[in-house]
Enzyme design. Structure first.
Site, PDB file in Angstrom:
ATOM      1  N   LYS A  26      -5.438   1.635  25.796  1.00  0.00           N
ATOM      2  CA  LYS A  26      -4.259   1.087  25.130  1.00  0.00           C
ATOM      3  C   LYS A  26      -4.185  -0.397  25.475  1.00  0.00           C
ATOM      4  CE  LYS A  26       0.757   2.003  24.770  1.00  0.00           C
ATOM      5  NZ  LYS A  26       1.854   2.883  25.229  1.00  0.00           N
TER       6      LYS A  26
ATOM      7  N   SER B 128       4.468   5.220  21.665  1.00  0.00           N
ATOM      8  CA  SER B 128       3.846   3.963  21.339  1.00  0.00           C
ATOM      9  C   SER B 128       2.318   3.974  21.479  1.00  0.00           C
ATOM     10  CB  SER B 128       4.409   2.858  22.233  1.00  0.00           C
ATOM     11  OG  SER B 128       4.110   3.127  23.592  1.00  0.00           O
TER      12      SER B 128
ATOM     13  N   SER C 250       5.622   8.175  25.327  1.00  0.00           N
ATOM     14  CA  SER C 250       4.585   7.497  24.540  1.00  0.00           C
ATOM     15  C   SER C 250       3.169   8.019  24.679  1.00  0.00           C
ATOM     16  CB  SER C 250       4.576   6.007  24.863  1.00  0.00           C
ATOM     17  OG  SER C 250       5.572   5.382  24.112  1.00  0.00           O
TER      18      SER C 250
END
Ligand code: GLN
Length: 485
Positions: free
Chosen positions: A78, A153, A177
């Site tokens: 990420k 997210s 997330s």
């Protein structure tokens, strides 16, 4: 099956047997990326050259018989974890040009374990969101239905795994997330206990809630990733000096006699009927595995969302104060003085959702309001944590839906932030209480969208989560499907 479709443990076998090489694996991953990335947009940045070089190095190690936990395994990161010499944007314009001078601890650990980094995965700006629509670099699409969001997210991390554009990935979870996008994309996602995995080099959103964890194709891979990620880090003051078990030993163990807590507050009206049916079916599966369901109550559940949306923005507004255009990141040009530079930099650099959080947080922390908001929220947070401590006196693990609905349509909730916030209703409490949680695929809707079931455990009991998730995965016989892209 193509190499990029396999799990870590399957690839390890093939590497050990000499059936394949790290180079072949990374090439099959990039072939897939070439074929589908334009449609899903999992990545902000691909690291093709670095990956090919790392794979070559891995092959040299393999040649010498030095095979580590992740040797030659393609991993997506990420874009919230710092990578030395490689752009790290956090999905924001304000960091579009930021090149960290160091690696996050998890990046170091993965590298040491032999991982090959594929690229930096797309995400909601500063991890604020549930749909990966707030990224400055464009939306990510759900590989199961390109009209829908992948969750967020960590949406890029989830789609990269689901679409076989990597083997496993790293996400971060402040209020859901990792688990929420894992559920929406049909992969496994684990949020470890607060303090289990070092946050050094993780760009901070809400420091008392943030935690890094893995997204994988199955539970065994999740255990392998945790073996690499978990552990004390002297550079991170909230990381806990506690021994790390071999998480793989929990895979395949039975759960006979375990008490599975079913919290009444998580089976409420308004849950999508298909999700509700799939989770009820999951309950019968764990019962068939020898688990005994007990009704439990987490009485302060109704306050979780409100508490989170005071604490997270309050911490975010102070964490984001550092982005002022002075030291790094975006800086507004042609300004007449310092104050205008600050203002324009932040106006241009942050998107709407981030600004909203900064304003809420600043308000909640203002003189005269601190006691009414942040302090009160912290007090209620203690009650939420106590709910969990009391519940775990009565059960080994808790079972809940991961999300109230399957993946929604792109654009459906962008104008109604409160609706968007509700999609984390079942995951947020765990971050407030610091407990670990895992989401495991539990079936598909009639329209072919994946759904997830969530298991929660006491602090530092990730082993229990792996154990029940693996028992569930083995016995649920969820149909093995791949997204048609
Ligand atoms: N969706 C939640 C938020 O917007 C949680 C995000 C996260 O876990 N990073 O804050």
């Amino acid at each position: 099956m193509e190499l990029n479709q396999l799990t870590i443990h399957e690839l390890q076998e093939k590497i050990k047997n000499g059936e394949t090489s790290a180079t072949q694996i990374i090439e099959s991953v990039f072939d897939r990326i070439n074929a589908v990335e334009e449609r899903v947009h999992s990545y902000i940045r691909l690291m093709r050259d670095e990956a090919l070089a790392a794979a070559k190095k891995a092959d040299e190690e393999i040649e010498k018989g030095r095979i580590n936990t992740l040797t030659g395994i393609p991993i997506a990161l990420k874009d919230i974890v710092c990578t030395k010499g490689i752009n790290t944007t956090c999905g924001s314009r304000i960091l579009h040009n930021f090149v960290p001078p160091y690696d996050a601890t998890v990046v170091e650990k993965l590298r040491k374990a032999g991982a090959v980094f594929v690229g930096k995965a797309n995400m909601d700006e500063f991890a604020m969101g549930s749909s990966t629509e707030t990224s400055y670099f464009g939306v990510t699409r759900n590989p199961w239905d390109l009209e829908r969001i992948p969750g967020g997210s960590s949406g890029g991390s989830a789609t990269a795994v689901a679409a076989d554009e990597c083997i496993a990935s790293i996400g971060s979870d402040t209020g859901g997330s990792i688990r929420q996008p894992a559920a929406h994309c049909g992969v496994v996602g684990l949020k470890p206990t607060y303090g289990r995995v070092s946050r050094f080099g993780l760009i901070a959103f809400a420091s008392s809630l943030d935690q890094i964890g893995p997204l994988t194709k199955d539970v065994e891979d999740c255990a392998l990733m945790m073996n690499v990620l978990a552990g004390y880090d002297p550079r991170e003051s909230t990381s806990v000096p506690m021994e790390v078990p071999d998480y793989r030993q929990f895979v395949g163990r039975d759960i006979k006699g375990w008490k599975i807590g079913i919290p009444q507050e998580y089976f409420i009206e308004g849950i999508d009927p298909e999700v509700s049916a799939a989770v009820k079916k999951a309950i019968t599966v764990v019962q068939a595995c020898g688990g005994q369901c007990v009704d439990i109550s987490l009485p302060h559940t109704e306050y979780c969302l409100a508490v989170y949306y005071i604490i997270a923005p309050a911490e975010a507004c102070s964490n984001l104060a550092r982005y002022d255009g002075v030291r790094y990141g975006h800086r507004a040009s042609e300004v007449k003085d310092l104050l205008e530079m600050y203002k324009r930099t932040r106006r241009e650099g942050f998107g709407a959702e981030v600004k909203r959080r900064i304003m809420i947080g600043t308000y909640a922390l203002s003189a005269g309001y601190y006691d009414a908001y942040y302090k009160k929220a912290s007090q209620v947070r203690a009650l939420i944590r106590r709910d969990f401590d009391e519940a775990f006196q009565k059960c080994d693990v808790i079972l809940t839906p991961t999300t109230p609905t399957p993946a929604f349509k792109i654009g459906e909730k962008t104008d109604t932030p409160l609706q968007m916030y509700l999609s984390d209703i079942f995951t947020i409490s765990t971050n407030l209480a610091g407990n670990p949680g895992i989401s495991v695929p539990c079936g598909f809707t009639a329209a072919g969208l994946p759904m997830g079931v969530q298991f929660l455990a006491g602090h530092f009991e990730e082993g229990k989560l792996i154990q029940i998730a693996s028992a569930y995965e083995k016995n649920a016989n969820i149909e093995k499907r791949r997204p048609q892209l």
